[in-house]
Scaffold this motif. Structure first.
Motif, PDB file in Angstrom:
ATOM      1  N   LEU A 187       0.717  -1.329  -0.201  1.00 24.26           N
ATOM      2  CA  LEU A 187       0.046  -0.088   0.229  1.00 24.26           C
ATOM      3  C   LEU A 187       0.830   1.258   0.052  1.00 24.26           C
ATOM      4  O   LEU A 187       1.877   1.338   0.893  1.00 24.26           O
ATOM      5  N   THR A 188       0.396   2.205  -0.904  1.00 28.22           N
ATOM      6  CA  THR A 188       0.946   3.440  -0.863  1.00 28.22           C
ATOM      7  C   THR A 188      -0.126   4.540  -0.830  1.00 28.22           C
ATOM      8  O   THR A 188      -1.080   4.383  -1.371  1.00 28.22           O
ATOM      9  N   PHE A 189       0.089   5.597  -0.143  1.00 25.16           N
ATOM     10  CA  PHE A 189      -0.967   6.491   0.124  1.00 25.16           C
ATOM     11  C   PHE A 189      -0.330   8.002  -0.093  1.00 25.16           C
ATOM     12  O   PHE A 189       0.355   8.170   0.681  1.00 25.16           O
ATOM     13  N   GLU A 190      -0.861   8.780  -0.943  1.00 28.59           N
ATOM     14  CA  GLU A 190      -0.380   9.961  -1.191  1.00 28.59           C
ATOM     15  C   GLU A 190      -1.401  10.995  -1.730  1.00 28.59           C
ATOM     16  O   GLU A 190      -2.639  10.666  -2.264  1.00 28.59           O
ATOM     17  N   LEU A 191      -1.208  12.511  -1.603  1.00 27.35           N
ATOM     18  CA  LEU A 191      -1.987  13.262  -2.014  1.00 27.35           C
ATOM     19  C   LEU A 191      -1.542  13.901  -3.342  1.00 27.35           C
ATOM     20  O   LEU A 191      -0.221  14.037  -3.613  1.00 27.35           O
ATOM     21  N   ASN A 192      -2.422  13.489  -4.595  1.00 26.13           N
ATOM     22  CA  ASN A 192      -1.775  14.105  -5.948  1.00 26.13           C
ATOM     23  C   ASN A 192      -2.747  15.151  -6.509  1.00 26.13           C
ATOM     24  O   ASN A 192      -4.153  15.163  -5.969  1.00 26.13           O
ATOM     25  N   GLU A 193      -2.365  15.421  -7.536  1.00 26.76           N
ATOM     26  CA  GLU A 193      -3.291  16.438  -8.345  1.00 26.76           C
ATOM     27  C   GLU A 193      -3.556  15.723  -9.739  1.00 26.76           C
ATOM     28  O   GLU A 193      -2.679  14.985 -10.366  1.00 26.76           O
ATOM     29  N   ILE A 194      -4.897  15.803 -10.301  1.00 27.25           N
ATOM     30  CA  ILE A 194      -5.316  15.119 -11.328  1.00 27.25           C
ATOM     31  C   ILE A 194      -5.803  16.089 -12.341  1.00 27.25           C
ATOM     32  O   ILE A 194      -6.467  17.112 -11.828  1.00 27.25           O
ATOM     33  N   VAL A 195      -5.989  15.557 -13.469  1.00 25.38           N
ATOM     34  CA  VAL A 195      -6.597  16.419 -14.507  1.00 25.38           C
ATOM     35  C   VAL A 195      -7.875  15.764 -15.100  1.00 25.38           C
ATOM     36  O   VAL A 195      -7.588  14.855 -15.510  1.00 25.38           O
ATOM     37  N   GLU A 196      -9.064  16.510 -14.928  1.00 20.40           N
ATOM     38  CA  GLU A 196     -10.028  15.800 -15.365  1.00 20.40           C
ATOM     39  C   GLU A 196     -10.893  17.049 -16.429  1.00 20.40           C
ATOM     40  O   GLU A 196     -11.443  18.043 -16.019  1.00 20.40           O
ATOM     41  N   GLY A 197     -10.648  16.755 -17.803  1.00 23.46           N
ATOM     42  CA  GLY A 197     -11.275  17.613 -18.775  1.00 23.46           C
ATOM     43  C   GLY A 197     -10.336  19.044 -18.691  1.00 23.46           C
ATOM     44  O   GLY A 197      -9.184  18.845 -18.743  1.00 23.46           O
ATOM     45  N   ASN A 198     -10.837  20.052 -18.465  1.00 29.68           N
ATOM     46  CA  ASN A 198     -10.175  21.321 -18.314  1.00 29.68           C
ATOM     47  C   ASN A 198      -9.802  21.768 -16.831  1.00 29.68           C
ATOM     48  O   ASN A 198      -9.276  22.870 -16.651  1.00 29.68           O
ATOM     49  N   THR A 199     -10.319  20.923 -15.867  1.00 28.14           N
ATOM     50  CA  THR A 199      -9.918  20.958 -14.278  1.00 28.14           C
ATOM     51  C   THR A 199      -8.886  20.472 -13.807  1.00 28.14           C
ATOM     52  O   THR A 199      -8.629  19.076 -14.170  1.00 28.14           O
ATOM     53  N   ARG A 200      -8.414  20.906 -12.640  1.00 26.85           N
ATOM     54  CA  ARG A 200      -7.322  20.292 -11.991  1.00 26.85           C
ATOM     55  C   ARG A 200      -7.823  20.206 -10.375  1.00 26.85           C
ATOM     56  O   ARG A 200      -8.784  20.829 -10.113  1.00 26.85           O
ATOM     57  N   LYS A 201      -7.575  19.069  -9.856  1.00 26.64           N
ATOM     58  CA  LYS A 201      -8.016  18.765  -8.432  1.00 26.64           C
ATOM     59  C   LYS A 201      -7.155  18.141  -7.565  1.00 26.64           C
ATOM     60  O   LYS A 201      -6.438  17.194  -8.424  1.00 26.64           O
ATOM     61  N   ALA A 202      -7.392  18.104  -6.461  1.00 27.08           N
ATOM     62  CA  ALA A 202      -6.584  17.344  -5.392  1.00 27.08           C
ATOM     63  C   ALA A 202      -7.194  15.931  -5.202  1.00 27.08           C
ATOM     64  O   ALA A 202      -8.310  15.990  -4.934  1.00 27.08           O
ATOM     65  N   VAL A 203      -6.471  14.885  -5.063  1.00 28.63           N
ATOM     66  CA  VAL A 203      -7.222  13.310  -4.743  1.00 28.63           C
ATOM     67  C   VAL A 203      -6.177  12.808  -3.703  1.00 28.63           C
ATOM     68  O   VAL A 203      -5.033  12.929  -4.018  1.00 28.63           O
ATOM     69  N   PHE A 204      -6.718  12.029  -2.716  1.00 30.38           N
ATOM     70  CA  PHE A 204      -5.774  11.141  -2.321  1.00 30.38           C
ATOM     71  C   PHE A 204      -5.607   9.748  -3.133  1.00 30.38           C
ATOM     72  O   PHE A 204      -6.859   9.411  -3.459  1.00 30.38           O
ATOM     73  N   SER A 205      -4.511   9.381  -3.194  1.00 28.42           N
ATOM     74  CA  SER A 205      -4.431   8.260  -4.126  1.00 28.42           C
ATOM     75  C   SER A 205      -3.961   7.122  -3.269  1.00 28.42           C
ATOM     76  O   SER A 205      -2.803   7.276  -2.749  1.00 28.42           O
ATOM     77  N   ALA A 206      -4.819   5.925  -3.297  1.00 26.11           N
ATOM     78  CA  ALA A 206      -4.170   4.805  -2.705  1.00 26.11           C
ATOM     79  C   ALA A 206      -3.837   3.421  -3.767  1.00 26.11           C
ATOM     80  O   ALA A 206      -4.711   3.346  -4.357  1.00 26.11           O
ATOM     81  N   LYS A 207      -2.543   3.143  -3.762  1.00 25.75           N
ATOM     82  CA  LYS A 207      -2.203   2.044  -4.747  1.00 25.75           C
ATOM     83  C   LYS A 207      -1.815   0.810  -3.744  1.00 25.75           C
ATOM     84  O   LYS A 207      -0.981   0.876  -2.938  1.00 25.75           O
ATOM     85  N   ALA A 208      -2.286  -0.341  -4.319  1.00 29.29           N
ATOM     86  CA  ALA A 208      -1.904  -1.577  -3.699  1.00 29.29           C
ATOM     87  C   ALA A 208      -2.045  -2.687  -4.750  1.00 29.29           C
ATOM     88  O   ALA A 208      -2.264  -2.500  -5.922  1.00 29.29           O
TER      89      ALA A 208
ATOM     90  N   ASP B  78     -11.463  11.915  -3.587  1.00 27.56           N
ATOM     91  CA  ASP B  78     -11.735  13.215  -3.893  1.00 27.56           C
ATOM     92  C   ASP B  78     -11.303  14.075  -2.745  1.00 27.56           C
ATOM     93  O   ASP B  78     -12.163  13.881  -1.509  1.00 27.56           O
ATOM     94  N   ALA B  79     -10.510  14.938  -2.566  1.00 30.17           N
ATOM     95  CA  ALA B  79     -10.277  15.886  -1.283  1.00 30.17           C
ATOM     96  C   ALA B  79     -11.423  16.893  -0.756  1.00 30.17           C
ATOM     97  O   ALA B  79     -11.208  17.238   0.190  1.00 30.17           O
ATOM     98  N   GLU B  80     -12.131  17.059  -1.846  1.00 31.00           N
ATOM     99  CA  GLU B  80     -13.098  18.082  -1.461  1.00 31.00           C
ATOM    100  C   GLU B  80     -14.567  17.302  -1.139  1.00 31.00           C
ATOM    101  O   GLU B  80     -15.199  17.789  -0.049  1.00 31.00           O
ATOM    102  N   ASP B  81     -15.086  16.452  -1.895  1.00 34.22           N
ATOM    103  CA  ASP B  81     -16.192  15.542  -1.390  1.00 34.22           C
ATOM    104  C   ASP B  81     -16.218  14.166  -0.902  1.00 34.22           C
ATOM    105  O   ASP B  81     -17.120  13.512  -0.544  1.00 34.22           O
ATOM    106  N   GLY B  82     -15.058  13.688  -1.021  1.00 32.49           N
ATOM    107  CA  GLY B  82     -14.791  12.368  -0.540  1.00 32.49           C
ATOM    108  C   GLY B  82     -15.504  11.059  -1.514  1.00 32.49           C
ATOM    109  O   GLY B  82     -15.567   9.909  -0.968  1.00 32.49           O
ATOM    110  N   SER B  83     -15.712  11.523  -2.672  1.00 30.50           N
ATOM    111  CA  SER B  83     -16.092  10.527  -3.548  1.00 30.50           C
ATOM    112  C   SER B  83     -14.941   9.601  -3.841  1.00 30.50           C
ATOM    113  O   SER B  83     -13.600  10.113  -4.090  1.00 30.50           O
TER     114      SER B  83
END
Length: 93
Positions: free
Chosen positions: A31-52, A73-78
């Motif tokens: 398991l790795t867990f980190e805060l990343n920035e992703i691009v969806e369409g024309n918007t960027r947002k921060a997400v917590f990413s967990a890989k295993a 998602d760091a804003e709404d938890g989806s």
């Protein structure tokens, strides 16, 4: 702060995001867990990413190890879970 200079609120705390991701992934192997920035369409947002890695059986016969990822998602938890395209043929993933 995002790479564009825009600011984004982090409403979901890291410990809460980790628990959400673990419930979706159902594994802690590698398991790795980190805060990343992703691009969806024309918007960027921060997400917590967990890989295993998750062990399973391909076609119920061959032992495999699949890489799985959950993005919270760091804003709404989806949560968005990413698995290999062939995961529907595997058991235990």
């Amino acid at each position: 702060k995002l790479s564009t200079g825009a600011e984004q609120d982090i409403i979901v705390m890291p410990d809460e995001a980790l628990l959400t991701a673990l419930n979706e992934l159902k594994t802690t192997n590698g398991l790795t867990f980190e805060l990343n920035e992703i691009v969806e369409g024309n918007t960027r947002k921060a997400v917590f990413s967990a890989k295993a890695t998750n062990p399973g059986k391909f076609l119920g016969i061959f032992k495999i190890i699949a890489k799985v990822q959950a993005q919270v998602d760091a804003e709404d938890g989806s949560v968005k879970v990413k698995k290999p395209w062939w995961s529907f043929l595997a058991k235990g993933i």
